[in-house]
Design a protein around this motif. Structure first.
Motif, PDB file in Angstrom:
ATOM      1  N   ARG A 130       0.825  -1.213   0.000  1.00 11.71           N
ATOM      2  CA  ARG A 130       0.000   0.000   0.000  1.00 11.71           C
ATOM      3  C   ARG A 130       0.859   1.264   0.000  1.00 11.71           C
ATOM      4  NH1 ARG A 130      -3.355  -0.222   4.863  1.00 11.71           N
ATOM      5  NH2 ARG A 130      -2.434  -2.219   5.447  1.00 11.71           N
ATOM      6  N   MET A 131       1.991   1.213   0.686  1.00 15.65           N
ATOM      7  CA  MET A 131       2.901   2.358   0.661  1.00 15.65           C
ATOM      8  C   MET A 131       3.402   2.616  -0.761  1.00 15.65           C
ATOM      9  SD  MET A 131       5.050   1.655   4.180  1.00 15.65           S
ATOM     10  CE  MET A 131       6.119   3.069   4.021  1.00 15.65           C
ATOM     11  N   GLU A 132       3.729   1.523  -1.451  1.00 16.04           N
ATOM     12  CA  GLU A 132       4.182   1.648  -2.837  1.00 16.04           C
ATOM     13  C   GLU A 132       3.075   2.221  -3.714  1.00 16.04           C
ATOM     14  OE1 GLU A 132       5.871  -1.154  -6.484  1.00 16.04           O
ATOM     15  OE2 GLU A 132       5.772  -1.943  -4.443  1.00 16.04           O
ATOM     16  N   THR A 133       1.836   1.748  -3.499  1.00 14.15           N
ATOM     17  CA  THR A 133       0.701   2.266  -4.269  1.00 14.15           C
ATOM     18  C   THR A 133       0.514   3.754  -4.024  1.00 14.15           C
ATOM     19  OG1 THR A 133      -0.439   0.132  -4.238  1.00 14.15           O
ATOM     20  CG2 THR A 133      -1.796   2.079  -4.633  1.00 14.15           C
ATOM     21  N   ILE A 134       0.606   4.172  -2.767  1.00 16.59           N
ATOM     22  CA  ILE A 134       0.461   5.590  -2.430  1.00 16.59           C
ATOM     23  C   ILE A 134       1.532   6.422  -3.135  1.00 16.59           C
ATOM     24  CG2 ILE A 134       0.679   7.258  -0.531  1.00 16.59           C
ATOM     25  CD1 ILE A 134      -0.613   5.069   1.271  1.00 16.59           C
ATOM     26  N   ASP A 135       2.762   5.925  -3.170  1.00 20.97           N
ATOM     27  CA  ASP A 135       3.842   6.645  -3.855  1.00 20.97           C
ATOM     28  C   ASP A 135       3.561   6.759  -5.348  1.00 20.97           C
ATOM     29  OD1 ASP A 135       5.279   7.100  -1.559  1.00 20.97           O
ATOM     30  OD2 ASP A 135       6.593   5.357  -1.803  1.00 20.97           O
ATOM     31  N   MET A 136       3.041   5.684  -5.933  1.00 26.48           N
ATOM     32  CA  MET A 136       2.730   5.706  -7.364  1.00 26.48           C
ATOM     33  C   MET A 136       1.581   6.662  -7.664  1.00 26.48           C
ATOM     34  SD  MET A 136       3.124   1.612  -8.161  1.00 26.48           S
ATOM     35  CE  MET A 136       2.660   1.745  -9.885  1.00 26.48           C
ATOM     36  N   VAL A 137       0.588   6.703  -6.773  1.00 21.84           N
ATOM     37  CA  VAL A 137      -0.526   7.648  -6.927  1.00 21.84           C
ATOM     38  C   VAL A 137      -0.002   9.080  -6.871  1.00 21.84           C
ATOM     39  CG1 VAL A 137      -2.584   8.582  -5.796  1.00 21.84           C
ATOM     40  CG2 VAL A 137      -2.342   6.108  -6.104  1.00 21.84           C
ATOM     41  N   LYS A 138       0.918   9.343  -5.937  1.00 20.50           N
ATOM     42  CA  LYS A 138       1.499  10.689  -5.824  1.00 20.50           C
ATOM     43  C   LYS A 138       2.254  11.064  -7.089  1.00 20.50           C
ATOM     44  CE  LYS A 138       2.046  10.775  -0.782  1.00 20.50           C
ATOM     45  NZ  LYS A 138       3.034  10.762   0.338  1.00 20.50           N
ATOM     46  N   SER A 139       2.938  10.080  -7.684  1.00 19.26           N
ATOM     47  CA  SER A 139       3.687  10.340  -8.903  1.00 19.26           C
ATOM     48  C   SER A 139       2.761  10.727 -10.050  1.00 19.26           C
ATOM     49  CB  SER A 139       4.498   9.095  -9.291  1.00 19.26           C
ATOM     50  OG  SER A 139       5.212   9.303 -10.479  1.00 19.26           O
ATOM     51  N   VAL A 140       1.648   9.999 -10.201  1.00 20.60           N
ATOM     52  CA  VAL A 140       0.687  10.329 -11.251  1.00 20.60           C
ATOM     53  C   VAL A 140       0.018  11.664 -10.959  1.00 20.60           C
ATOM     54  CG1 VAL A 140      -1.431   9.614 -12.439  1.00 20.60           C
ATOM     55  CG2 VAL A 140       0.272   7.896 -11.766  1.00 20.60           C
ATOM     56  N   ALA A 141      -0.297  11.919  -9.688  1.00 24.54           N
ATOM     57  CA  ALA A 141      -0.926  13.189  -9.305  1.00 24.54           C
ATOM     58  C   ALA A 141      -0.020  14.365  -9.644  1.00 24.54           C
ATOM     59  CB  ALA A 141      -1.251  13.178  -7.811  1.00 24.54           C
ATOM     60  N   GLU A 142       1.283  14.174  -9.463  1.00 26.84           N
ATOM     61  CA  GLU A 142       2.239  15.237  -9.789  1.00 26.84           C
ATOM     62  C   GLU A 142       2.245  15.518 -11.289  1.00 26.84           C
ATOM     63  OE1 GLU A 142       4.957  18.185  -8.736  1.00 26.84           O
ATOM     64  OE2 GLU A 142       3.689  16.902  -7.464  1.00 26.84           O
ATOM     65  N   LYS A 143       2.136  14.453 -12.084  1.00 28.04           N
ATOM     66  CA  LYS A 143       2.060  14.633 -13.541  1.00 28.04           C
ATOM     67  C   LYS A 143       0.807  15.412 -13.924  1.00 28.04           C
ATOM     68  CE  LYS A 143       4.533  10.423 -14.936  1.00 28.04           C
ATOM     69  NZ  LYS A 143       4.423   9.134 -15.691  1.00 28.04           N
ATOM     70  N   ILE A 144      -0.327  15.063 -13.305  1.00 30.96           N
ATOM     71  CA  ILE A 144      -1.589  15.752 -13.594  1.00 30.96           C
ATOM     72  C   ILE A 144      -1.478  17.218 -13.210  1.00 30.96           C
ATOM     73  CG2 ILE A 144      -4.029  15.898 -12.965  1.00 30.96           C
ATOM     74  CD1 ILE A 144      -3.956  12.832 -12.574  1.00 30.96           C
ATOM     75  N   LYS A 145      -0.898  17.483 -12.044  1.00 28.71           N
ATOM     76  CA  LYS A 145      -0.731  18.857 -11.561  1.00 28.71           C
ATOM     77  C   LYS A 145       0.123  19.682 -12.517  1.00 28.71           C
ATOM     78  CE  LYS A 145       1.176  21.473  -7.663  1.00 28.71           C
ATOM     79  NZ  LYS A 145       1.859  21.350  -6.335  1.00 28.71           N
ATOM     80  N   ASN A 146       1.155  19.051 -13.091  1.00 30.68           N
ATOM     81  CA  ASN A 146       2.076  19.764 -13.985  1.00 30.68           C
ATOM     82  C   ASN A 146       1.601  19.797 -15.434  1.00 30.68           C
ATOM     83  OD1 ASN A 146       3.817  20.198 -11.824  1.00 30.68           O
ATOM     84  ND2 ASN A 146       4.987  18.323 -12.227  1.00 30.68           N
ATOM     85  N   GLY A 147       0.446  19.200 -15.692  1.00 32.71           N
ATOM     86  CA  GLY A 147      -0.082  19.196 -17.055  1.00 32.71           C
ATOM     87  C   GLY A 147       0.607  18.214 -17.971  1.00 32.71           C
ATOM     88  N   THR A 148       1.306  17.241 -17.395  1.00 30.75           N
ATOM     89  CA  THR A 148       1.996  16.224 -18.193  1.00 30.75           C
ATOM     90  C   THR A 148       0.994  15.194 -18.697  1.00 30.75           C
ATOM     91  OG1 THR A 148       3.960  16.483 -16.809  1.00 30.75           O
ATOM     92  CG2 THR A 148       3.847  14.515 -18.194  1.00 30.75           C
ATOM     93  N   ASP A 149       1.133  14.805 -19.959  1.00 26.94           N
ATOM     94  CA  ASP A 149       0.244  13.786 -20.511  1.00 26.94           C
ATOM     95  C   ASP A 149       0.420  12.465 -19.770  1.00 26.94           C
ATOM     96  OD1 ASP A 149      -0.751  15.515 -22.409  1.00 26.94           O
ATOM     97  OD2 ASP A 149       0.665  14.892 -23.976  1.00 26.94           O
ATOM     98  N   ILE A 150      -0.700  11.821 -19.463  1.00 22.24           N
ATOM     99  CA  ILE A 150      -0.644  10.506 -18.831  1.00 22.24           C
ATOM    100  C   ILE A 150      -1.463   9.529 -19.660  1.00 22.24           C
ATOM    101  CG2 ILE A 150      -0.315  11.439 -16.510  1.00 22.24           C
ATOM    102  CD1 ILE A 150      -3.256  10.852 -15.950  1.00 22.24           C
ATOM    103  N   SER A 151      -1.133   8.262 -19.543  1.00 20.74           N
ATOM    104  CA  SER A 151      -1.830   7.234 -20.313  1.00 20.74           C
ATOM    105  C   SER A 151      -3.184   6.921 -19.683  1.00 20.74           C
ATOM    106  CB  SER A 151      -0.983   5.959 -20.373  1.00 20.74           C
ATOM    107  OG  SER A 151      -0.870   5.386 -19.076  1.00 20.74           O
ATOM    108  N   LYS A 152      -4.027   6.226 -20.432  1.00 20.42           N
ATOM    109  CA  LYS A 152      -5.317   5.788 -19.902  1.00 20.42           C
ATOM    110  C   LYS A 152      -5.112   4.863 -18.707  1.00 20.42           C
ATOM    111  CE  LYS A 152      -7.892   6.064 -24.272  1.00 20.42           C
ATOM    112  NZ  LYS A 152      -8.657   5.287 -25.292  1.00 20.42           N
ATOM    113  N   GLU A 153      -4.075   4.031 -18.788  1.00 29.06           N
ATOM    114  CA  GLU A 153      -3.797   3.110 -17.686  1.00 29.06           C
ATOM    115  C   GLU A 153      -3.426   3.872 -16.417  1.00 29.06           C
ATOM    116  OE1 GLU A 153      -2.556   2.886 -20.718  1.00 29.06           O
ATOM    117  OE2 GLU A 153      -3.503   1.035 -21.476  1.00 29.06           O
TER     118      GLU A 153
END
Length: 245
Positions: A130-153
């Motif tokens: 779960r800690m790893e999942t939380i870190d991965m969620v934070k990483s994707v959230a940072e991309k969204i915040k910065n306007g970086t394109d993310i995949s559907k997955e």
């Protein structure tokens, strides 16, 4: 960044082609006159960002010490290879007792389960996941915040997992578990930087051998084990840096 100063450095789309023994020699040859060595950060399951990081290592070794590290690695690799052939038939303490004294010593040092002081290992692993999942969620959230394109997955993962959490009590349990296994690794092979990495890499390598994993995967894990052995034997201090001048 001066990549010529970094031992074992490759571009992200390249594969390290050195043998583990050559990797140790490369580390020695890249150690400067002040004893400073830079190597790429080791991969861990929890590494979530795409930023390159490096270890800055304060080394205390000579050519003779480097050769001793190579010998130590080769001895361990050969023993792990022999144990891997017997892996599926080792199911009890009595099976371990049937191993030769040399292989039995390697098993008890590197391959037996960690002593955790009674901490529930399955719970600790669930918390770790779960800690790893939380870190991965934070990483994707940072991309969204910065306007970086993310995949559907990535977007689906973010939506499904952003509610993942751990309690303070669970954090304490995981920290106690982590401290216990690191202390056990130090007890097995001696206090030093990367003791846990040596033990866990040896365990992973032996299991990959037993599963007859592709040679490229085995060589990569063997390289990481060789690096860890060198750091444990000869490194006085190690810190993570983002750049090498």
């Amino acid at each position: 960044m001066n990549t010529s100063k970094i031992a074992l450095y490759t571009n992200p789309d390249e594969v390290l082609t050195l043998t583990p023994s050559e990797s140790i020699i490369s580390m020695f040859e890249h150690t400067d006159e002040n004893g400073t060595l830079y190597i790429p950060e080791w991969p861990y399951d929890g590494n979530c960002d795409n930023t390159e990081h490096f270890y800055q290592c304060a080394m205390n070794w000579s050519e003779n010490a480097a050769e001793n590290v190579v010998s130590e690695y080769r001895f361990l690799y050969a023993a792990l290879e022999e144990i891997a052939k017997k892996w599926d038939s080792i199911n009890s303490d009595s099976d371990i007792e049937k191993l030769s004294p040399n292989l039995r010593d390697v098993w008890n040092t590197f391959l037996r389960d960690f002593e955790t002081g009674g901490i529930d290992v399955e719970l600790a692993m669930d918390i770790s996941d779960r800690m790893e999942t939380i870190d991965m969620v934070k990483s994707v959230a940072e991309k969204i915040k910065n306007g970086t394109d993310i995949s559907k997955e990535e977007f689906s993962f973010y939506n499904n997992c952003r509610g993942t959490n751990i309690t303070e009590k669970e954090k304490a349990i995981y920290n106690a578990y982590r401290d216990a296994i690191h202390a056990d690794a130090n007890h097995r092979i001696g206090n030093g930087i990367a003791a846990y990495d040596v033990v866990i890499r040896a365990k992973r390598l032996c299991r990959l051998m037993s599963l007859k994993a592709p040679e490229i995967i085995i060589n990569n894990e063997a390289n990481l084990l060789a690096q860890a052995i060198a750091i444990h034997a000869c490194c006085k201090e190690m810190k993570t840096v983002d750049d090498v001048e």
